[in-house]
Design a protein around this motif. Sequence first.
Motif, PDB file in Angstrom:
ATOM      1  N   ALA A  56      41.877  41.116  46.499  1.00 58.10           N
ATOM      2  CA  ALA A  56      41.567  41.433  45.099  1.00 58.10           C
ATOM      3  C   ALA A  56      40.077  41.746  44.934  1.00 58.10           C
ATOM      4  O   ALA A  56      39.695  42.640  44.167  1.00 58.10           O
ATOM      5  CB  ALA A  56      41.976  40.274  44.202  1.00 58.10           C
ATOM      6  N   THR A  57      39.225  41.013  45.662  1.00 57.29           N
ATOM      7  CA  THR A  57      37.777  41.254  45.587  1.00 57.29           C
ATOM      8  C   THR A  57      37.426  42.629  46.134  1.00 57.29           C
ATOM      9  O   THR A  57      36.575  43.329  45.590  1.00 57.29           O
ATOM     10  CB  THR A  57      37.023  40.170  46.379  1.00 57.29           C
ATOM     11  OG1 THR A  57      37.347  38.887  45.825  1.00 57.29           O
ATOM     12  CG2 THR A  57      35.520  40.383  46.296  1.00 57.29           C
ATOM     13  N   ARG A  58      38.103  43.028  47.214  1.00 53.15           N
ATOM     14  CA  ARG A  58      37.898  44.367  47.763  1.00 53.15           C
ATOM     15  C   ARG A  58      38.247  45.434  46.736  1.00 53.15           C
ATOM     16  O   ARG A  58      37.509  46.414  46.535  1.00 53.15           O
ATOM     17  CB  ARG A  58      38.753  44.577  49.016  1.00 53.15           C
ATOM     18  CG  ARG A  58      38.159  44.065  50.316  1.00 53.15           C
ATOM     19  CD  ARG A  58      39.099  44.347  51.472  1.00 53.15           C
ATOM     20  NE  ARG A  58      39.462  45.754  51.526  1.00 53.15           N
ATOM     21  CZ  ARG A  58      40.624  46.208  52.017  1.00 53.15           C
ATOM     22  NH1 ARG A  58      41.529  45.361  52.465  1.00 53.15           N
ATOM     23  NH2 ARG A  58      40.869  47.499  52.046  1.00 53.15           N
ATOM     24  N   ALA A  59      39.382  45.255  46.081  1.00 51.49           N
ATOM     25  CA  ALA A  59      39.798  46.225  45.064  1.00 51.49           C
ATOM     26  C   ALA A  59      38.804  46.244  43.906  1.00 51.49           C
ATOM     27  O   ALA A  59      38.463  47.303  43.374  1.00 51.49           O
ATOM     28  CB  ALA A  59      41.199  45.886  44.558  1.00 51.49           C
ATOM     29  N   ALA A  71      37.959  46.335  34.294  1.00 50.91           N
ATOM     30  CA  ALA A  71      39.130  46.387  35.155  1.00 50.91           C
ATOM     31  C   ALA A  71      38.899  45.589  36.437  1.00 50.91           C
ATOM     32  O   ALA A  71      39.795  44.887  36.919  1.00 50.91           O
ATOM     33  CB  ALA A  71      39.464  47.844  35.484  1.00 50.91           C
ATOM     34  N   ALA A  72      37.685  45.680  36.984  1.00 48.23           N
ATOM     35  CA  ALA A  72      37.359  44.928  38.202  1.00 48.23           C
ATOM     36  C   ALA A  72      37.486  43.425  37.955  1.00 48.23           C
ATOM     37  O   ALA A  72      38.042  42.678  38.779  1.00 48.23           O
ATOM     38  CB  ALA A  72      35.944  45.271  38.659  1.00 48.23           C
ATOM     39  N   GLN A  73      36.992  42.963  36.806  1.00 52.70           N
ATOM     40  CA  GLN A  73      37.075  41.530  36.475  1.00 52.70           C
ATOM     41  C   GLN A  73      38.528  41.104  36.314  1.00 52.70           C
ATOM     42  O   GLN A  73      38.926  40.022  36.755  1.00 52.70           O
ATOM     43  CB  GLN A  73      36.291  41.267  35.187  1.00 52.70           C
ATOM     44  CG  GLN A  73      36.200  39.784  34.827  1.00 52.70           C
ATOM     45  CD  GLN A  73      35.400  39.569  33.551  1.00 52.70           C
ATOM     46  OE1 GLN A  73      35.351  40.440  32.696  1.00 52.70           O
ATOM     47  NE2 GLN A  73      34.772  38.398  33.437  1.00 52.70           N
ATOM     48  N   ALA A  74      39.341  41.985  35.704  1.00 51.38           N
ATOM     49  CA  ALA A  74      40.747  41.651  35.493  1.00 51.38           C
ATOM     50  C   ALA A  74      41.493  41.524  36.816  1.00 51.38           C
ATOM     51  O   ALA A  74      42.357  40.658  36.981  1.00 51.38           O
ATOM     52  CB  ALA A  74      41.401  42.716  34.616  1.00 51.38           C
ATOM     53  N   VAL A  75      41.172  42.368  37.788  1.00 50.55           N
ATOM     54  CA  VAL A  75      41.825  42.306  39.094  1.00 50.55           C
ATOM     55  C   VAL A  75      41.481  40.999  39.811  1.00 50.55           C
ATOM     56  O   VAL A  75      42.348  40.350  40.400  1.00 50.55           O
ATOM     57  CB  VAL A  75      41.428  43.523  39.956  1.00 50.55           C
ATOM     58  CG1 VAL A  75      41.881  43.329  41.403  1.00 50.55           C
ATOM     59  CG2 VAL A  75      42.034  44.794  39.391  1.00 50.55           C
ATOM     60  N   VAL A  76      40.222  40.577  39.738  1.00 49.79           N
ATOM     61  CA  VAL A  76      39.796  39.339  40.402  1.00 49.79           C
ATOM     62  C   VAL A  76      40.468  38.115  39.773  1.00 49.79           C
ATOM     63  O   VAL A  76      40.873  37.176  40.467  1.00 49.79           O
ATOM     64  CB  VAL A  76      38.260  39.202  40.342  1.00 49.79           C
ATOM     65  CG1 VAL A  76      37.823  37.837  40.862  1.00 49.79           C
ATOM     66  CG2 VAL A  76      37.613  40.295  41.191  1.00 49.79           C
ATOM     67  N   GLY A  85      45.251  41.287  29.832  1.00 53.61           N
ATOM     68  CA  GLY A  85      44.395  41.376  31.009  1.00 53.61           C
ATOM     69  C   GLY A  85      45.171  41.793  32.245  1.00 53.61           C
ATOM     70  O   GLY A  85      44.709  42.592  33.060  1.00 53.61           O
ATOM     71  N   GLN A  86      46.383  41.221  32.397  1.00 55.22           N
ATOM     72  CA  GLN A  86      47.213  41.588  33.545  1.00 55.22           C
ATOM     73  C   GLN A  86      47.585  43.069  33.500  1.00 55.22           C
ATOM     74  O   GLN A  86      47.591  43.764  34.521  1.00 55.22           O
ATOM     75  CB  GLN A  86      48.480  40.733  33.565  1.00 55.22           C
ATOM     76  CG  GLN A  86      48.240  39.288  33.968  1.00 55.22           C
ATOM     77  CD  GLN A  86      49.552  38.523  34.166  1.00 55.22           C
ATOM     78  OE1 GLN A  86      50.613  39.115  34.316  1.00 55.22           O
ATOM     79  NE2 GLN A  86      49.457  37.194  34.146  1.00 55.22           N
ATOM     80  N   LYS A  87      47.896  43.552  32.278  1.00 54.83           N
ATOM     81  CA  LYS A  87      48.235  44.976  32.130  1.00 54.83           C
ATOM     82  C   LYS A  87      47.056  45.861  32.523  1.00 54.83           C
ATOM     83  O   LYS A  87      47.222  46.883  33.200  1.00 54.83           O
ATOM     84  CB  LYS A  87      48.651  45.247  30.686  1.00 54.83           C
ATOM     85  CG  LYS A  87      49.117  46.677  30.455  1.00 54.83           C
ATOM     86  CD  LYS A  87      49.558  46.867  29.010  1.00 54.83           C
ATOM     87  CE  LYS A  87      50.005  48.315  28.789  1.00 54.83           C
ATOM     88  NZ  LYS A  87      50.445  48.543  27.382  1.00 54.83           N
ATOM     89  N   LEU A  88      45.844  45.452  32.122  1.00 55.19           N
ATOM     90  CA  LEU A  88      44.641  46.202  32.473  1.00 55.19           C
ATOM     91  C   LEU A  88      44.451  46.239  33.988  1.00 55.19           C
ATOM     92  O   LEU A  88      44.128  47.278  34.568  1.00 55.19           O
ATOM     93  CB  LEU A  88      43.418  45.567  31.798  1.00 55.19           C
ATOM     94  CG  LEU A  88      42.047  46.193  32.120  1.00 55.19           C
ATOM     95  CD1 LEU A  88      42.001  47.647  31.648  1.00 55.19           C
ATOM     96  CD2 LEU A  88      40.925  45.390  31.472  1.00 55.19           C
ATOM     97  N   ALA A  89      44.679  45.083  34.638  1.00 52.28           N
ATOM     98  CA  ALA A  89      44.519  45.002  36.091  1.00 52.28           C
ATOM     99  C   ALA A  89      45.530  45.877  36.817  1.00 52.28           C
ATOM    100  O   ALA A  89      45.208  46.579  37.776  1.00 52.28           O
ATOM    101  CB  ALA A  89      44.647  43.551  36.549  1.00 52.28           C
ATOM    102  N   LEU A  90      46.790  45.861  36.353  1.00 49.14           N
ATOM    103  CA  LEU A  90      47.833  46.661  37.001  1.00 49.14           C
ATOM    104  C   LEU A  90      47.568  48.159  36.833  1.00 49.14           C
ATOM    105  O   LEU A  90      47.744  48.941  37.773  1.00 49.14           O
ATOM    106  CB  LEU A  90      49.202  46.297  36.419  1.00 49.14           C
ATOM    107  CG  LEU A  90      49.695  44.877  36.737  1.00 49.14           C
ATOM    108  CD1 LEU A  90      50.964  44.559  35.955  1.00 49.14           C
ATOM    109  CD2 LEU A  90      49.949  44.710  38.228  1.00 49.14           C
ATOM    110  N   ASN A  91      47.125  48.543  35.638  1.00 51.49           N
ATOM    111  CA  ASN A  91      46.794  49.954  35.414  1.00 51.49           C
ATOM    112  C   ASN A  91      45.620  50.390  36.288  1.00 51.49           C
ATOM    113  O   ASN A  91      45.581  51.521  36.786  1.00 51.49           O
ATOM    114  CB  ASN A  91      46.463  50.191  33.940  1.00 51.49           C
ATOM    115  CG  ASN A  91      47.696  50.121  33.056  1.00 51.49           C
ATOM    116  OD1 ASN A  91      48.817  50.285  33.531  1.00 51.49           O
ATOM    117  ND2 ASN A  91      47.498  49.859  31.769  1.00 51.49           N
TER     118      ASN A  91
END
Length: 576
Positions: A56-59, A71-76, A85-91
């Motif tokens: 996740a950190t790589r992404a 978006a980077a924060q949401a993925v982490v 937030g999950q929707k933002l990360a998936l998008n």
Amino acid sequence: MSNPVIGSTDTIVNNDAGFSRGEYTALRAWIQGLQVSVINSHYSVSYTNSSIKKLATRAADRLDLAKKWRAAQAVVLGPNQSDEGQKLALNALTDLQLEAKKPPSPTDQCSEWFMKVLSKRLESNNIQLLSDLFELMNDRGAGWWRSCPGIGKKAGDTLTRWVSEHQNQFNFEFKEFISAPALPALYGDAKILVFPGTPRLVPFEHIKIKSELDGSKGRNRGQLARCRMSANNDYEALHTWLSLYPSDTHTYVAYRKEAERFLLWAIVEKGKALSDLYIEDCIEYLGFLKDPSPKIRWVGPATARKNPAWRPFARGLAPSSCKLSVTILKALFTWLTRQHYLDYNPFDAMPRGKLKPKIMVEKALNADAWLTFVTWLSDQPSDTMKTALGVILFMGDSGLRRTEVINLKRENLLHQKGTWHAVFTGKGDKEREVPLSQRTITALSGHLATRGLALEGMSGELPLFAPRTYAIKSENEDDHNKKDAGYSTYGIYRLIKSAFSQFHQANGEFDGRDLSKMFPHALRHTCGVQMAAANVSVDVMQQVLGHASLATTTIYTQGDLERRKLEMEKLHGKYA
């Protein structure tokens, strides 16, 4: 600053593929709240809580480089956030996967493609876009990296290699060292045999022909006793003809190209020597020019002549280019006939299609566009754009050709009666004296200042326009850099195209016109159109532009389409 150890593009370039399909799938499942054990079981992978967080950190790092911080924060954060937030990360992961499939573009930020440590060092040298990097490479040559603190030889060579690998994806013209950075002189002085059906064509300077096809016993050969040349065969005769023109001129390059194509076609496709061709062959060749085939043998992207990928054609020729090709070949065979090398000219039987002077007046910039562009360019702070401004004004304000601009030295500038003049020998060996505008001299002084020079006191032998430093190859190993070596015609071409492209990026279309598609020669037309609009007398226009025929100059007096429309409205208004 120490450099990272760099040996391949893997050490400097972000993984173009981004992540594997399985990694994207695992990340999506984790963000949606699946336990790591379930992910491992369902997808046959072996993640731990720690390793999937590292993924996740790589992404997130990739998203961070693209300036998508939320978006980077949401993925982490993964599953530990709101549904929004999950929707933002998936998008964001979907966008990342799509972006990874896109090829690089000159307008991309360097940080999108290169590892953070390298992109930071490039940015510290004012290289933010890939196009900035390309322009620097072209301006400075193979040793471009020497002028960039923090970029060593390994990093520089690796970047050059990466650009070379992707060059066909860019709408950008590179110097030869980019097109073939790792190739030695492919042929050296060797001659390569060409024969009917030969699988690989070679440039004119490396052609070797068997005696039965070299024309030494061609049926169209003139009487040996009357021949004015010592040439024994067609290849030597073509060499003699080409030697009449300086090898560093556009004329020589154009004539060599046409002779080269025709000679190769005669041998490879027809199995004949030039001295054996009939009128029917010449007619057939005209059709071949429109559609060179087989394409695998004849057609390929522009590249260095020493490159194995070199081909005589980039595409089939347009009708106007076909006419020009035939005109040049007619002139060649007429000359060979007058020297009594050939008995007759097979092209004489073809219809006369003398090319009329062709000036694309509509390609010129109108007064508003010219003023807007020059004003914008004058405000650009980079050394490259200061150089571009000077070159562009020499062409657009005074009508010089590119080849004439690059050959100007300080000794070609004279100051008489309060005005600067360029005095030089132009195309067709015409002596020209062209008055220069004050803004042209101001722009030239701005360029000279980037080289640590001034117009007054500058050595007369120095070129007016030259890169600040210019790396060259030399037989002398100690001579790695040659200061004040002038630009090549192609270097100037790229410089001007870059200026128009950056104008378009910053301002968009002007009056519905994309100026990034402007060709440098249109600047000369711009000068002609502006002179005609200002009612400069035709004889002065002819002298300034260096036209051999007054008929060519008068094309500009016909006006561009917009001016014709306005003038004709004076007539049409009477009948309204």
